[in-house]
Motif scaffolding. Structure first.
Motif, PDB file in Angstrom:
ATOM      1  N   THR A 140       0.816  -1.225   0.000  1.00  0.00           N
ATOM      2  CA  THR A 140       0.000   0.000   0.000  1.00  0.00           C
ATOM      3  C   THR A 140       0.846   1.270   0.000  1.00  0.00           C
ATOM      4  N   LEU A 141       2.158   1.122   0.140  1.00  0.00           N
ATOM      5  CA  LEU A 141       3.033   2.290   0.286  1.00  0.00           C
ATOM      6  C   LEU A 141       3.495   2.788  -1.086  1.00  0.00           C
ATOM      7  N   PRO A 142       3.082   3.986  -1.501  1.00  0.00           N
ATOM      8  CA  PRO A 142       3.427   4.501  -2.837  1.00  0.00           C
ATOM      9  C   PRO A 142       4.914   4.472  -3.168  1.00  0.00           C
ATOM     10  N   PRO A 143       5.821   4.856  -2.248  1.00  0.00           N
ATOM     11  CA  PRO A 143       7.247   4.823  -2.608  1.00  0.00           C
ATOM     12  C   PRO A 143       7.760   3.429  -2.946  1.00  0.00           C
ATOM     13  N   ALA A 144       7.043   2.391  -2.494  1.00  0.00           N
ATOM     14  CA  ALA A 144       7.487   1.019  -2.739  1.00  0.00           C
ATOM     15  C   ALA A 144       6.944   0.458  -4.046  1.00  0.00           C
ATOM     16  N   LYS A 145       6.353   1.299  -4.879  1.00  0.00           N
ATOM     17  CA  LYS A 145       5.762   0.834  -6.132  1.00  0.00           C
ATOM     18  C   LYS A 145       6.751   0.070  -7.010  1.00  0.00           C
ATOM     19  N   PRO A 146       8.031   0.461  -7.077  1.00  0.00           N
ATOM     20  CA  PRO A 146       8.986  -0.305  -7.899  1.00  0.00           C
ATOM     21  C   PRO A 146       9.147  -1.760  -7.446  1.00  0.00           C
ATOM     22  N   LEU A 147       8.766  -2.041  -6.213  1.00  0.00           N
ATOM     23  CA  LEU A 147       8.909  -3.395  -5.674  1.00  0.00           C
ATOM     24  C   LEU A 147       7.587  -4.168  -5.681  1.00  0.00           C
ATOM     25  N   GLN A 148       6.553  -3.556  -6.225  1.00  0.00           N
ATOM     26  CA  GLN A 148       5.217  -4.130  -6.102  1.00  0.00           C
ATOM     27  C   GLN A 148       5.124  -5.558  -6.621  1.00  0.00           C
ATOM     28  N   GLN A 149       5.740  -5.832  -7.757  1.00  0.00           N
ATOM     29  CA  GLN A 149       5.669  -7.172  -8.336  1.00  0.00           C
ATOM     30  C   GLN A 149       6.338  -8.198  -7.425  1.00  0.00           C
ATOM     31  N   ASP A 150       7.506  -7.849  -6.899  1.00  0.00           N
ATOM     32  CA  ASP A 150       8.221  -8.766  -6.011  1.00  0.00           C
ATOM     33  C   ASP A 150       7.480  -8.946  -4.687  1.00  0.00           C
ATOM     34  N   LEU A 151       6.910  -7.868  -4.191  1.00  0.00           N
ATOM     35  CA  LEU A 151       6.161  -7.940  -2.934  1.00  0.00           C
ATOM     36  C   LEU A 151       4.918  -8.821  -3.100  1.00  0.00           C
ATOM     37  N   ALA A 152       4.220  -8.645  -4.220  1.00  0.00           N
ATOM     38  CA  ALA A 152       3.019  -9.439  -4.470  1.00  0.00           C
ATOM     39  C   ALA A 152       3.359 -10.916  -4.621  1.00  0.00           C
ATOM     40  N   ALA A 153       4.489 -11.204  -5.279  1.00  0.00           N
ATOM     41  CA  ALA A 153       4.914 -12.595  -5.458  1.00  0.00           C
ATOM     42  C   ALA A 153       5.254 -13.220  -4.106  1.00  0.00           C
ATOM     43  N   ALA A 154       5.923 -12.450  -3.251  1.00  0.00           N
ATOM     44  CA  ALA A 154       6.268 -12.955  -1.921  1.00  0.00           C
ATOM     45  C   ALA A 154       5.013 -13.192  -1.099  1.00  0.00           C
ATOM     46  N   GLN A 155       4.057 -12.295  -1.228  1.00  0.00           N
ATOM     47  CA  GLN A 155       2.795 -12.445  -0.504  1.00  0.00           C
ATOM     48  C   GLN A 155       2.073 -13.728  -0.916  1.00  0.00           C
ATOM     49  N   SER A 156       2.019 -13.986  -2.206  1.00  0.00           N
ATOM     50  CA  SER A 156       1.374 -15.205  -2.706  1.00  0.00           C
ATOM     51  C   SER A 156       2.100 -16.453  -2.228  1.00  0.00           C
TER      52      SER A 156
END
Length: 243
Positions: free
Chosen positions: A92-108
């Motif tokens: 949810t943190l806008p500055p972390a948008k460049p990591l969104q794909q990696d974060l979503a993959a880790a979450q899954s």
């Protein structure tokens, strides 16, 4: 018996305040009853996952043979759910948008682990999974705190027990895992600070500004002291025991 719990009991022994419907019989008066420790514990939904999904709603009371495994499973599942909590916030943190794909993959990936069979969950190398997620959370922290300057802003793991930090400039500070037990943080600027794992037990946050502080949990706030002028991040609620 300790300062945080009014009674002693063995691990795996049900609390005497547990009702027949699995609720706490003194939930509304835990602190005055001497159960402060209960008010600062959060399983991050792990207990519900185990009881409702892992065991499909089966009760350890009805099936006593499942009790030990259920109880052994909780600390492992709790760690996984804690990781999911931090990953969900990071997304949810806008500055972390460049990591969104990696974060979503880790979450899954972590979510999939929570759906494994009990024996499989107990066999997990949780430390290894925590390490991989932590690398992403560290990158998230760096993006969130971009522009922070000065050695005082990097207090990761620092021993600040009882520290006199009234009015301190801790804007965008790295306070990951810092020991802030009983620290005087009145009127401190904690905006945009990384507070993951920081120990805030009895820390005085009266008048402190925690706007946009991240990786801060409700249990950390519950363990601290505050007042009506303490500013907290939007998703969290003001503890009822704060003046």
């Amino acid at each position: 018996m300790s300062a945080d719990f009014a009674i002693d009991k063995d691990a795996g022994e049900p609390c005497r305040n547990l009702t027949d419907d699995y609720r706490c019989g003194i939930h509304t008066k835990l602190r005055p009853s001497g159960f402060q420790g209960c008010t600062v514990y959060d399983c991050f939904g792990a207990g519900q996952k185990i009881s409702q999904q892992t065991y499909g709603g089966r009760s350890w009371r009805d099936e006593p043979g499942t009790a030990k495994q259920m109880f052994d499973l909780l600390p492992v599942m709790r760690q996984l759910h804690e990781l999911l909590w931090y990953l969900a916030e990071a997304l949810t943190l806008p500055p972390a948008k460049p990591l969104q794909q990696d974060l979503a993959a880790a979450q899954s990936s972590i979510e999939a682990l929570t759906r494994l069979k009990p024996d499989e969950v107990l066999d997990l190398d949780v430390a290894a999974h925590r390490q991989r997620v932590n690398e992403l959370l560290l990158k998230t922290s760096e993006l969130m705190r971009a522009g922070a300057r000065g050695k005082k802003k990097d207090r990761r793991g620092a021993d600040l027990f009882g520290a006199k930090l009234k009015g301190a400039d801790l804007n965008k500070a790295n306070l990951r895992g810092a020991y802030l037990i009983a620290a005087d943080l009145r009127d401190a600027d904690l905006r945009g600070a990384d507070l993951i794992g920081a120990d805030l037990r009895d820390a005085d946050l009266g008048g402190a500004d925690l706007t946009d502080a991240f990786f801060l949990t409700q249990s950390q706030l519950n363990a601290a002291k505050g007042n009506p002028t303490t500013k907290i991040p939007a998703p969290l609620t003001r503890p009822s025991h704060w003046l």
